[in-house]
Design a protein around this motif. Structure first.
Motif, PDB file in Angstrom:
ATOM      1  N   SER A 328       0.841  -1.390  -0.142  1.00  0.00           N
ATOM      2  CA  SER A 328       0.076  -0.178   0.020  1.00  0.00           C
ATOM      3  C   SER A 328       0.671   1.153  -0.159  1.00  0.00           C
ATOM      4  O   SER A 328       0.357   2.394  -0.444  1.00  0.00           O
ATOM      5  CB  SER A 328      -0.868   0.062   1.094  1.00  0.00           C
ATOM      6  N   PHE A 329       2.011   1.105   0.440  1.00  0.00           N
ATOM      7  CA  PHE A 329       2.873   2.287   0.739  1.00  0.00           C
ATOM      8  C   PHE A 329       3.060   3.004  -0.863  1.00  0.00           C
ATOM      9  O   PHE A 329       3.480   2.299  -1.738  1.00  0.00           O
ATOM     10  CB  PHE A 329       4.378   1.944   1.092  1.00  0.00           C
ATOM     11  N   VAL A 330       2.851   4.336  -1.041  1.00  0.00           N
ATOM     12  CA  VAL A 330       2.843   5.182  -2.221  1.00  0.00           C
ATOM     13  C   VAL A 330       4.160   5.813  -2.198  1.00  0.00           C
ATOM     14  O   VAL A 330       4.300   6.977  -1.588  1.00  0.00           O
ATOM     15  CB  VAL A 330       1.733   5.784  -2.493  1.00  0.00           C
ATOM     16  N   LEU A 331       5.153   5.558  -3.121  1.00  0.00           N
ATOM     17  CA  LEU A 331       6.293   6.371  -3.392  1.00  0.00           C
ATOM     18  C   LEU A 331       6.018   7.541  -4.265  1.00  0.00           C
ATOM     19  O   LEU A 331       5.902   7.311  -5.559  1.00  0.00           O
ATOM     20  CB  LEU A 331       7.394   5.590  -3.616  1.00  0.00           C
ATOM     21  N   VAL A 332       5.914   8.523  -3.590  1.00  0.00           N
ATOM     22  CA  VAL A 332       5.185   9.968  -4.787  1.00  0.00           C
ATOM     23  C   VAL A 332       6.813  10.458  -5.301  1.00  0.00           C
ATOM     24  O   VAL A 332       6.156  11.360  -6.159  1.00  0.00           O
ATOM     25  CB  VAL A 332       4.160  10.684  -3.905  1.00  0.00           C
ATOM     26  N   ARG A 333       7.672  10.528  -4.589  1.00  0.00           N
ATOM     27  CA  ARG A 333       8.724  11.092  -5.143  1.00  0.00           C
ATOM     28  C   ARG A 333      10.135  10.290  -4.786  1.00  0.00           C
ATOM     29  O   ARG A 333      10.376   9.816  -3.606  1.00  0.00           O
ATOM     30  CB  ARG A 333       8.826  12.585  -4.652  1.00  0.00           C
ATOM     31  N   VAL A 568      15.720   9.837   7.451  1.00  0.00           N
ATOM     32  CA  VAL A 568      14.317   9.511   7.342  1.00  0.00           C
ATOM     33  C   VAL A 568      13.454  10.147   8.374  1.00  0.00           C
ATOM     34  O   VAL A 568      13.835   9.962   9.503  1.00  0.00           O
ATOM     35  CB  VAL A 568      13.908   7.958   7.555  1.00  0.00           C
ATOM     36  N   VAL A 569      12.614  11.073   8.079  1.00  0.00           N
ATOM     37  CA  VAL A 569      12.014  11.726   8.762  1.00  0.00           C
ATOM     38  C   VAL A 569      10.231  11.313   8.723  1.00  0.00           C
ATOM     39  O   VAL A 569       9.751  11.266   7.588  1.00  0.00           O
ATOM     40  CB  VAL A 569      11.809  13.321   8.817  1.00  0.00           C
ATOM     41  N   VAL A 570       9.895  10.751   9.676  1.00  0.00           N
ATOM     42  CA  VAL A 570       8.452  10.371   9.877  1.00  0.00           C
ATOM     43  C   VAL A 570       7.554  11.316  10.461  1.00  0.00           C
ATOM     44  O   VAL A 570       7.742  11.887  11.527  1.00  0.00           O
ATOM     45  CB  VAL A 570       8.253   8.762  10.705  1.00  0.00           C
ATOM     46  N   VAL A 571       6.441  11.760   9.725  1.00  0.00           N
ATOM     47  CA  VAL A 571       5.600  12.895  10.129  1.00  0.00           C
ATOM     48  C   VAL A 571       4.184  12.230  10.124  1.00  0.00           C
ATOM     49  O   VAL A 571       3.862  11.204   9.342  1.00  0.00           O
ATOM     50  CB  VAL A 571       5.500  14.259   9.039  1.00  0.00           C
ATOM     51  N   ALA A 572       3.348  12.792  10.871  1.00  0.00           N
ATOM     52  CA  ALA A 572       2.094  12.168  11.088  1.00  0.00           C
ATOM     53  C   ALA A 572       1.033  12.814  11.378  1.00  0.00           C
ATOM     54  O   ALA A 572       1.166  14.163  11.956  1.00  0.00           O
ATOM     55  CB  ALA A 572       2.278  11.099  12.457  1.00  0.00           C
ATOM     56  N   ASN A 606      19.799  13.925   1.061  1.00  0.00           N
ATOM     57  CA  ASN A 606      19.243  12.630   0.921  1.00  0.00           C
ATOM     58  C   ASN A 606      18.329  12.328   2.037  1.00  0.00           C
ATOM     59  O   ASN A 606      18.505  11.514   2.806  1.00  0.00           O
ATOM     60  CB  ASN A 606      20.415  11.848   1.292  1.00  0.00           C
ATOM     61  N   THR A 607      17.353  13.418   2.192  1.00  0.00           N
ATOM     62  CA  THR A 607      16.203  13.413   3.161  1.00  0.00           C
ATOM     63  C   THR A 607      15.287  12.567   2.645  1.00  0.00           C
ATOM     64  O   THR A 607      14.698  12.890   1.454  1.00  0.00           O
ATOM     65  CB  THR A 607      15.789  14.849   3.506  1.00  0.00           C
ATOM     66  N   VAL A 608      14.603  11.421   3.383  1.00  0.00           N
ATOM     67  CA  VAL A 608      13.413  10.795   2.972  1.00  0.00           C
ATOM     68  C   VAL A 608      12.389  10.911   3.982  1.00  0.00           C
ATOM     69  O   VAL A 608      12.651  11.135   5.196  1.00  0.00           O
ATOM     70  CB  VAL A 608      13.654   9.312   3.086  1.00  0.00           C
ATOM     71  N   VAL A 609      11.026  11.410   3.786  1.00  0.00           N
ATOM     72  CA  VAL A 609       9.874  11.721   4.403  1.00  0.00           C
ATOM     73  C   VAL A 609       8.934  10.560   4.398  1.00  0.00           C
ATOM     74  O   VAL A 609       8.544  10.358   3.253  1.00  0.00           O
ATOM     75  CB  VAL A 609       9.299  13.113   4.188  1.00  0.00           C
ATOM     76  N   ASP A 623       9.443  19.600  -2.781  1.00  0.00           N
ATOM     77  CA  ASP A 623      10.348  19.653  -3.767  1.00  0.00           C
ATOM     78  C   ASP A 623      11.571  19.765  -3.077  1.00  0.00           C
ATOM     79  O   ASP A 623      12.647  19.867  -4.017  1.00  0.00           O
ATOM     80  CB  ASP A 623      10.002  20.761  -4.512  1.00  0.00           C
ATOM     81  N   ASP A 624      11.710  19.867  -1.853  1.00  0.00           N
ATOM     82  CA  ASP A 624      13.080  20.073  -1.048  1.00  0.00           C
ATOM     83  C   ASP A 624      13.892  18.846  -0.853  1.00  0.00           C
ATOM     84  O   ASP A 624      14.832  18.847  -0.270  1.00  0.00           O
ATOM     85  CB  ASP A 624      13.105  21.247  -0.106  1.00  0.00           C
ATOM     86  N   VAL A 625      13.109  17.684  -0.543  1.00  0.00           N
ATOM     87  CA  VAL A 625      13.379  16.432  -0.181  1.00  0.00           C
ATOM     88  C   VAL A 625      13.777  15.472  -1.240  1.00  0.00           C
ATOM     89  O   VAL A 625      13.234  15.519  -2.235  1.00  0.00           O
ATOM     90  CB  VAL A 625      12.617  15.976   0.956  1.00  0.00           C
ATOM     91  N   ALA A 626      14.582  14.580  -1.070  1.00  0.00           N
ATOM     92  CA  ALA A 626      14.979  13.313  -1.889  1.00  0.00           C
ATOM     93  C   ALA A 626      13.656  12.446  -2.477  1.00  0.00           C
ATOM     94  O   ALA A 626      13.535  12.189  -3.399  1.00  0.00           O
ATOM     95  CB  ALA A 626      16.046  12.745  -1.432  1.00  0.00           C
ATOM     96  N   ALA A 627      12.961  12.289  -1.303  1.00  0.00           N
ATOM     97  CA  ALA A 627      11.919  11.067  -1.298  1.00  0.00           C
ATOM     98  C   ALA A 627      10.932  11.337  -0.439  1.00  0.00           C
ATOM     99  O   ALA A 627      11.031  11.709   0.511  1.00  0.00           O
ATOM    100  CB  ALA A 627      12.370   9.676  -1.221  1.00  0.00           C
ATOM    101  N   VAL A 628       9.601  10.829  -0.948  1.00  0.00           N
ATOM    102  CA  VAL A 628       8.412  11.187   0.027  1.00  0.00           C
ATOM    103  C   VAL A 628       7.645  10.004  -0.486  1.00  0.00           C
ATOM    104  O   VAL A 628       7.158   9.350  -1.485  1.00  0.00           O
ATOM    105  CB  VAL A 628       7.547  12.326  -0.507  1.00  0.00           C
TER     106      VAL A 628
END
Length: 818
Positions: A328-333, A568-572, A606-609, A623-628
């Motif tokens: 289910s995880f969606v890699l959007v960036r 890796v930053v986890v936001v919620a 190389n920040t992943v959120v 647009d400022d992070v490597a991956a979402v």
């Protein structure tokens, strides 16, 4: 008006069950029939031994089966949220989830699961959207059909809900949703129709709200004429809890069962209405027949063979929860192939939600899983020792939350004399006992007070805040000091669920030392107001840890990120942002989480959120992070699944079931009624249909999602209504693609969407391998509802058929004439 007989073809087994049902019905008197249609308690209907009928038991879903008691003593497997399940775009996986839930239901003695929710994501502000699937009726119908078929293959009934247009929470008990017939048919009724005709669900739940002036529990036109008459539904129709308001109105409007009990508009009131000539007994018989048919199907009516005599093979719940989450995880960036993580690198894991995971949504979807794997747990287990460093960074909880981490609690029930009647478990500070949920030995008649008591071992030194959520008299004691002893009034008068959905109120401040255990106690004097037709004991001990300077916490996270190969930053979101009972007022992440991401990204390119939310939030830093990576509410195995995806053991398999974009650009946002009415003025243009019509570009379009390989779309062919698309895995590793087919009029038509999802299929391929994908275009894709003739009208002409990776990324097209 008599109900139209169901047109669904009957098997010999169906006919045999019908004969048993008719014989049982013929042996019942009026009082017994009326009693059967009213809940005997919170979750069940009464047994009728004179006809060999056992008590029918229902339970909340949709991600697990709680059972009839709100307790952790009998834990439940917790699957990812419905938005996550829809993000898999895999009806087969939904079917497997349903089989597991049927297995759980049978283990807990449950005959009917109160799920799935197939209302639409009309506006991203809907507070309960995590419990529904999608903004698109076709995708919703496909996933819901798989889910229902899976549950019922295990011999357990479903109740598809909430029928209909229950798409927001504000004033949900009273709102009149004004929706034109075309919009109802093409959007809001469409998933119900698809599931009824495709999966034959054994139940439907009618909603609290009113549609075009008639409350749904009395809406004979939609229930009798459309649901039963046009679609051939032959299951039972149960009210949402406390939704039924009128005895004659409900039974004449096609409502079979009024829940919960024992105080409902049915039972004695229904028998009296028949004797007084207000209701024909034939209408009661029709409702009873539907209930007995359900009982026969699930195997609790003597003499009737159940639909399922041999349940499916056992399912490994933990394994399926983990698989569903990662699918289910969606890699959007994913810029510069930031994911999967590079081997042997160091990782800074940041965010309060990485340590204290939010794995499910609030409200009736809540279950108690046997374990919860947080992102910190999952990544610690998966990565080499010493390669991971953790920092809180920013806490999304800006107010008191349910007492949980560090608390060891139990509930002690006493009578008016102070004598202990019984004790119950309390996995958290939240008590929610409905109906028969009371601990053993405790009755509503004798119960006077409940003390939530135990110990708390802080993990932080400093001022801890304790509070109360609930209505009535409370006494709060922390470490021997009584901080509050008074009556707490409701914040909103007239809300019967105020004690469950209201905000906690701070009542105590105590200086505590990390690791030093203290005693805590919250005593509540219980009352059962006459205005509330069910007996509920609900209140919460709330808590907030010492609040450190947010800038200091962010600075610590920045230092951890600066020295790591990847951050890796986890936001919620929190339960005060997304839950049953209220809508959202904005799409922002709570607290200082946006500031945290900006600060971390500034020092580590190389920040992943990882976004831990059930529905869309704004991502001003995207647009400022490597991956979402969107992880939804990922269920009990979410942290393990996250480790699978981040390390590359598995690719993220999800595609967006709903458009993500900033609130200021979102075309449909109104969820607050005006003068009691909410007008669906946007008509059939919601979700991606509305974005395209407005010419606006969202953050991430419907259907979008990246994997760890690339795909080339080589060709598209259409023969009749059969679409064949050839795709090739153009990357370096195996992968799965969701081929999406969209259909729209070749010439612009202001009355119709530019295009709509008409079909999809998942396909797997090895590197370099080409695969043909076949998708059938349903007739309904070419139809609109004619509001003059009140029929479906097939629109001839030229259509563009496009296949691709999202609504905005269409790779191959062809024009057809029909």
């Amino acid at each position: 008006m008599a109900r139209t007989a169901a047109r669904t073809a009957k098997t010999p087994q169906d006919e045999a069950r019908e004969a048993v049902v008719e014989a049982a019905l013929g042996r019942l008197g009026l009082d017994a029939k009326a009693r059967l249609l009213a809940g005997q308690d919170m979750w069940s209907l009464p047994a009728l031994p004179e006809i060999g009928l056992k008590s029918l038991v229902m339970s909340d879903g949709p991600i697990g089966v709680r059972g009839v008691r709100w307790t952790s003593d009998d834990p439940s497997v917790a699957l990812p949220s419905p938005t996550a399940l829809a993000a898999t775009w895999d009806p087969g996986l939904a079917h497997r989830a349903g089989v597991l839930l049927a297995q759980e239901a049978r283990r807990k003695g449950v005959h009917v699961l109160l799920a799935p929710t197939v209302n639409l994501h009309r506006s991203p502000l809907g507070g309960r959207h995590f419990e529904a699937y999608s903004e698109d009726p076709y995708l919703t119908g496909r996933i819901g059909t798989g889910y229902v078929q899976g549950v019922q293959s295990g011999g357990v009934g479903t109740t598809v809900k909430h029928f209909v247009a229950n798409d927001a929470e504000t004033d949900r008990f009273t709102v009149n949703n004004v929706v034109d017939e075309r919009t109802l048919r093409e959007l809001y009724l469409a998933p119900f129709e698809a599931i009824v005709t495709g999966a034959r669900p054994w139940g439907i739940m009618t909603a609290y709200n009113t549609v075009n002036g008639t409350t749904m529990t009395e809406h004979g036109r939609l229930v009798d004429e459309v649901l039963r008459g046009e679609w051939g539904f032959d299951g039972f129709n149960v009210s949402d809890w406390t939704a039924a308001r009128s005895t004659a109105g409900a039974v004449e409007g096609g409502l079979d069962v009024a829940m919960p009990g024992p105080r409902t508009v049915y039972g004695e009131a229904l028998a009296r209405a028949v004797r007084d000539g207000q209701v024909e007994e034939a209408r009661v018989d029709e409702a009873v027949r539907n209930v007995l048919r359900l009982a026969a199907r699930v195997g609790i009516l003597e003499g009737a063979e159940p639909v399922v005599t041999r349940p499916p093979e056992q399912v490994d719940g933990e394994a399926l929860a983990r698989e569903t989450a990662r699918r289910s995880f969606v890699l959007v960036r994913n810029e510069n192939a930031a994911l999967p993580l590079r081997p042997h690198g160091t990782l800074a894991l940041i965010g309060a939600a990485a340590r204290d995971a939010r794995v499910l949504g609030g409200g009736s979807a809540t279950v108690f899983p046997p374990r919860i794997v947080s992102p910190l747990d999952g990544l610690t287990a998966a990565l080499p020792e010493g390669s991971l460093r953790y920092a809180v960074g920013a806490d999304p909880t800006t107010e008191l939350d349910v007492a949980d981490q560090g608390f060891s609690l139990r509930a002690v029930c006493r009578d008016a004399g102070g004598n202990v009647l019984g004790t119950g478990s309390a996995p958290t500070g939240h008590i929610q006992w409905m109906g028969s949920d009371l601990p053993e030995g405790v009755t509503h008649e004798a119960l006077h007070s409940v003390e939530l008591t135990g110990t708390f071992t802080p993990r932080e030194s400093g001022p801890h805040i304790f509070g109360v959520k609930g209505v009535g008299a409370f006494r709060l004691v922390v470490d021997g000091t009584t901080h509050y002893d008074d009556v707490q009034r409701p914040a909103v008068e007239g809300n019967p669920f105020e004690a469950l959905s209201g905000a906690p109120v701070p009542r105590a401040r105590a200086e505590l030392t990390a690791g030093t255990t203290v005693e805590v106690s919250l005593t509540h004097v219980v009352e059962f107001p006459d205005r509330i037709p069910m007996k509920v004991v609900g209140f919460t001990l709330a808590h907030q840890e010492p609040q450190r300077d947010p800038d200091e916490l962010i600075a610590e996270a920045v230092e951890a990120a600066r020295d790591a190969d990847t951050a890796v930053v986890v936001v919620a979101t929190t339960e005060r942002v997304e839950s049953e009972g209220f809508d959202r007022t904005d799409l922002r992440l709570p607290g200082r989480q946006d500031d945290l991401v900006h600060a971390v990204a500034a020092v580590n390119p190389n920040t992943v959120v990882v976004v831990n939310s059930g529905s869309p939030v704004e991502l001003p830093w995207r647009d400022d992070v490597a991956a979402v990576l969107l992880s939804w509410f990922p269920g009990q195995e979410g942290g393990a699944a996250l480790a699978d995806v981040l390390t590359g053991a598995h690719e993220p398999g999800g595609r967006l079931p709903t458009t993500w974009g900033p609130l200021q650009d979102t075309p449909v946002t109104e969820v607050v009624p005006q003068d009691g009415e909410l007008h669906y003025t946007e008509g059939v243009f919601i979700g991606y249909r509305a974005w395209e019509r407005a010419g606006r570009e969202p953050s991430y379009p419907f259907g979008h999602g990246l994997g760890y390989t690339d795909w080339a779309y080589e060709s598209i062919e259409v023969e009749g209504t059969t679409v064949k698309v050839r795709v090739r895995n153009a990357g370096s590793r195996p992968g799965r693609e969701v081929v999406q087919v969209y259909l729209g009029p070749a010439e612009p038509d202001p009355l119709r969407p530019v295009r709509r999802l008409a079909g999809f299929a998942g396909v797997e391929a090895a590197p370099g391998e080409s695969v043909d994908v076949v998708v059938e275009l349903p007739r309904r894709s070419f139809e609109i509802w004619d509001q003059v003739s009140n029929v479906w009208s097939f629109v001839k002409g030229s259509y563009e058929v496009a296949a691709g990776r999202s609504i905005a990324d269409r790779r191959v097209t062809v024009t057809i004439n029909v």
